[in-house]
Design an enzyme around this catalytic site. Structure first.
Site, PDB file in Angstrom:
ATOM      1  N   LYS A  52     -28.100  58.142  51.098  1.00  0.00           N
ATOM      2  CA  LYS A  52     -27.189  58.546  52.169  1.00  0.00           C
ATOM      3  C   LYS A  52     -26.326  57.362  52.589  1.00  0.00           C
ATOM      4  O   LYS A  52     -25.119  57.500  52.778  1.00  0.00           O
ATOM      5  CB  LYS A  52     -27.986  59.111  53.352  1.00  0.00           C
ATOM      6  CG  LYS A  52     -28.515  60.512  53.061  1.00  0.00           C
ATOM      7  CD  LYS A  52     -29.590  60.989  54.014  1.00  0.00           C
ATOM      8  CE  LYS A  52     -30.175  62.313  53.511  1.00  0.00           C
ATOM      9  NZ  LYS A  52     -31.367  62.751  54.247  1.00  0.00           N
ATOM     10  N   GLN A  96     -34.714  60.869  59.379  1.00  0.00           N
ATOM     11  CA  GLN A  96     -35.308  61.373  58.142  1.00  0.00           C
ATOM     12  C   GLN A  96     -36.702  61.957  58.414  1.00  0.00           C
ATOM     13  O   GLN A  96     -37.556  61.297  58.996  1.00  0.00           O
ATOM     14  CB  GLN A  96     -35.392  60.233  57.107  1.00  0.00           C
ATOM     15  CG  GLN A  96     -35.855  60.662  55.742  1.00  0.00           C
ATOM     16  CD  GLN A  96     -34.858  61.595  55.046  1.00  0.00           C
ATOM     17  OE1 GLN A  96     -33.654  61.374  55.053  1.00  0.00           O
ATOM     18  NE2 GLN A  96     -35.368  62.670  54.475  1.00  0.00           N
ATOM     19  N   ASP A 119     -27.440  66.979  60.972  1.00  0.00           N
ATOM     20  CA  ASP A 119     -28.360  67.812  60.188  1.00  0.00           C
ATOM     21  C   ASP A 119     -28.290  69.268  60.640  1.00  0.00           C
ATOM     22  O   ASP A 119     -28.759  70.166  59.929  1.00  0.00           O
ATOM     23  CB  ASP A 119     -29.809  67.313  60.383  1.00  0.00           C
ATOM     24  CG  ASP A 119     -30.315  66.535  59.181  1.00  0.00           C
ATOM     25  OD1 ASP A 119     -29.747  66.728  58.084  1.00  0.00           O
ATOM     26  OD2 ASP A 119     -31.266  65.757  59.340  1.00  0.00           O
TER      27      ASP A 119
END
Ligand code: NDP
Length: 280
Positions: A52, A96, A119
């Site tokens: 990422k 994460q 997200d």
């Protein structure tokens, strides 16, 4: 049969984002910023976060990596998120998952400012998606819609069957398909006569997490088959769809790897750019 090339589509999206970022930098003197937060040493998570950050550099975003030790307390993590929420240079915050057991993931996701929730997992954004007016929607499901659009696959009026009802894939992709006027059926482990349902699908999305779960008998001739599954079997990546026999029947199909997988990261960047533009 058309093989859907997620690698190619992802690369095209990233190149468009790079160009748009450069233009916005010229106009505003600012660039989007993405903060990734990793707690602990889970090897797979570390690879995801590294990728990422790498793609962030590629498209010209600023990346703020926070690699925290496994012993980080929930209070410490919440404090870091509070600071990232207040930082104007950070437009997107990604924590994460999975987090270590001593940290309540739900509390952490709730702490992320909804306008920075790239997200799309914050209940406010989940609710907005259900209503049909979300700016930030979950990356993998949004990537699936982007693949369908890229290949000119009609969604409106077609029967989409989603295998799986997780908050990360199944439910949000079903909502996105509904928003695009598909007739949507969601299946899960308690669904009876699964094959009868899947055989009606014009668009079949497999997000079950079981290798080769979908076989050719479960697929209608000419269907669009999207395989979200990532299963590691004997060191190899295997999807939820038994590829060769299903490919012989399908009209369109995604491979694993190289189908849905590469789209997730591209859509994460797209969400970060959206959040940045909304903040201007
Ligand atoms: P979950 O394990 O959270 O959900 C799996 C779903 O499949 C559940 O809803 C479950 O039903 C359903 N299911 C399990 N067994 C059956 C069965 N026998 N019949 C019908 N339905 C069944 O997984 P995720 O949604 O998080 O992920 C699904 C897959 O996608 C995984 O392989 C994951 O690795 C992959 N993935 C890939 C991503 C990418 O970037 N390409 C991103 C995210 C995930 P129930 O709810 O009843 O238990």
């Amino acid at each position: 049969m058309v093989l859907i090339d997620g690698k190619k589509v992802s690369a095209e999206i990233r190149s468009r984002l790079k160009q748009e970022t450069a233009e916005l930098k010229n106009q505003t003197g600012r660039i989007p910023g993405l903060a990734t937060v990793l707690v602990g040493e889970d090897a797979a998570s570390a690879v995801y976060v590294r990728n990422k950050n790498k793609v962030c550099q590629e498209v010209g975003f600023q990346s703020f990596g926070q690699n925290l030790p496994a012993e980080t307390t929930e209070a410490e993590l919440l404090d870091i998120i509070k600071k990232l929420n207040a930082n104007d240079e950070v437009n997107g915050i990604l924590v994460q998952l999975p987090l270590p057991d001593h940290i309540d993931s739900e509390r952490v996701l709730l702490a992320i400012a909804p306008e920075k929730d790239v997200d799309g997992f914050h209940p406010i954004n989940v609710g907005k998606l259900a209503i049909g007016n979300a700016l930030l929607t979950p990356c993998t499901p949004t990537g699936i819609i982007a693949l369908l659009d890229y290949y000119g696959i009609e969604i409106a009026g077609r029967h989409a069957v989603v295998l799986g009802r997780s908050n990360i894939v199944g439910k949000p992709v079903a909502n996105l398909l509904l928003q695009r006027h598909a007739t949507v059926t969601i299946c899960h482990s308690k669904t009876t006569n699964l094959k009868q349902v899947t055989c009606q699908a014009d668009i079949l999305i497999a997000a079950v997490g079981r290798p080769n779960f979908v076989n050719a008998d479960m697929v209608k001739e000419g269907a669009v088959v999207i395989d979200v599954g990532i299963n590691r079997v004997d060191g190899k990546l295997i999807g939820d769809v038994e590829f060769n026999p299903v490919a012989e029947k399908a009209g369109f199909i995604t491979p694993v790897p190289g189908g849905v997988g590469p789209m997730t990261i591209a859509l994460l960047m797209e969400n970060t750019l959206r959040a940045f533009k909304a903040s201007l």
